[in-house]
Design a protein around this motif. Structure first.
Motif, mmCIF file in Angstrom:
data_model
loop_
_atom_site.group_PDB
_atom_site.id
_atom_site.type_symbol
_atom_site.label_atom_id
_atom_site.label_comp_id
_atom_site.label_asym_id
_atom_site.label_seq_id
_atom_site.Cartn_x
_atom_site.Cartn_y
_atom_site.Cartn_z
ATOM 1 N N HIS A 108 0.817 -1.228 0.000
ATOM 2 C CA HIS A 108 0.000 0.000 0.000
ATOM 3 C C HIS A 108 0.842 1.265 0.000
ATOM 4 O O HIS A 108 1.861 1.341 0.686
ATOM 5 N N HIS A 161 -6.063 0.041 -1.288
ATOM 6 C CA HIS A 161 -7.467 -0.239 -1.001
ATOM 7 C C HIS A 161 -8.361 0.589 -1.928
ATOM 8 O O HIS A 161 -8.326 1.826 -1.884
ATOM 9 N N THR A 174 -7.588 2.898 9.449
ATOM 10 C CA THR A 174 -6.192 2.984 9.912
ATOM 11 C C THR A 174 -5.846 4.424 10.290
ATOM 12 O O THR A 174 -5.110 4.651 11.250
ATOM 13 N N HIS A 222 2.698 -1.548 4.632
ATOM 14 C CA HIS A 222 1.977 -0.269 4.732
ATOM 15 C C HIS A 222 2.916 0.913 4.988
ATOM 16 O O HIS A 222 2.490 2.056 4.969
#
Ligand code: AMP
Ligand code: MN
Ligand code: MN
Ligand code: MN
Length: 287
Positions: free
Chosen positions: A9, A39, A141, A256
């Motif tokens: 990501h 996402h 998040t 991430h």
């Protein structure tokens, strides 16, 4: 170390790095082939492609689509080798982004109420918007990050356990698309559908087997068998499930950013013996 990393990501979703920095880091870590899978977004791919060329990395255009299975269960489906300009994909992602932006406002309202932040004070919304950079990419998040920064929680997990997780005070369900729709859109866009991190859903093994069988019946291509933080016995089990269901096997870090130092690009277990790697699907097409 894996030289093919098919899940990560950028800051176009809930990652902390730009696509260019991500690709540079991948090159540094010895990753030769990298899929960017933000996402519900393909907006980072143009930048990633440019950086990939400069670093001699093969960039695989990807996306991680949020879906709902059996109305309540949040399932992630990764699309690999998707045409990022395909109209059906673009339209479906725009719809998901709209729902995400609306949910962020609703989460913020619930969270501020729970934390007893007065209406006239600056609440969580403006802070998470600043963190995400864009209303369309606000993820839970970002809320977790804010809760941590403001010392309402002592770690990310606690933020989900106390506030953001299913059934918790700031939980706002999104009507994500169903798994059939996600598979169809990925395939329409010329991609391959991968059931992401099957070991991370909180469901019984019986239910997981049902999900995988349904995913296969609906035209799914692969199971993400090797993913970071997964225990060796689970990776072995997922490898068996892939083979039993005649699904290809995928692998990836789900990186991430450097703020989660226990996850690194290219670092995840090896695919178990007997698994058919998902990249055979596009390599055979090229040959
Ligand atoms: P969203 O797509 O906005 O609902 O956010 C889901 C993201 O939150 C996932 O992709 C993970 O990165 C993160 N996440 C979900 N559950 C947890 C958890 N229990 N602990 C830490 N991060 C989580
Ligand atoms: Mn995420
Ligand atoms: Mn995921
Ligand atoms: Mn992911």
């Amino acid at each position: 170390m894996g030289t093919i990393d098919l899940h990560c990501h950028s800051y176009f979703s809930d990652g902390s790095m730009s696509p260019a920095d991500l690709v540079a880091r991948a090159a540094e870590k010895g990753v030769l082939s990298l899929a960017l899978t933000d996402h519900d977004s393909v907006r980072g791919l143009d930048e990633a492609f440019i950086a990939a060329q400069a670093h001699g990395v093969e960039l695989i255009p990807g996306v991680e689509i949020s879906t709902l299975w059996q109305t309540k269960q949040n399932i992630h489906i990764v699309g690999l080798q998707v045409d990022r300009e395909h109209p059906a994909l673009v339209a479906a992602l725009a719809k998901q982004a709209g729902a995400r932006a609306l949910r962020a406002q609703q989460i913020a309202q619930k969270l501020d109420a729970k934390l007893k932040i007065p209406a006239e004070a600056e609440g969580s919304y403006s802070a998470v918007l600043a963190l995400a950079g864009n209303a369309d990419s606000i993820s839970r998040t970002h809320f977790a990050q804010w809760l941590l920064e403001q010392k309402y929680t002592t770690n990310m997990q606690q933020a989900f356990d106390r506030y953001l997780g299913q059934g918790k005070p700031a939980d706002v369900p999104i009507p994500w698309m169903g798994i059939a729709e996600a598979i169809n859109i990925i395939k329409a866009a010329g991609g391959y559908a991968v059931l992401a991190h099957p070991g991370r859903y909180s469901m019984s093994r019986t239910k997981l087997r049902l999900l995988i069988a349904e995913f296969k019946a609906l035209g799914g291509d692969a199971l993400e068998v090797a993913t970071a933080t997964e225990k060796p016995d689970i990776v072995r089990y997922l490898g068996q499930l892939a083979q039993q269901n005649e699904l290809y096997a995928s692998q990836g870090s789900d990186f991430h950013g450097a703020h989660m130092p226990w996850i690194e690009l290219g670092r995840f277990p090896k695919l178990p013996e007997g698994c058919k790697p998902v990249w055979e699907l596009w390599e055979s097409q090229r040959a």
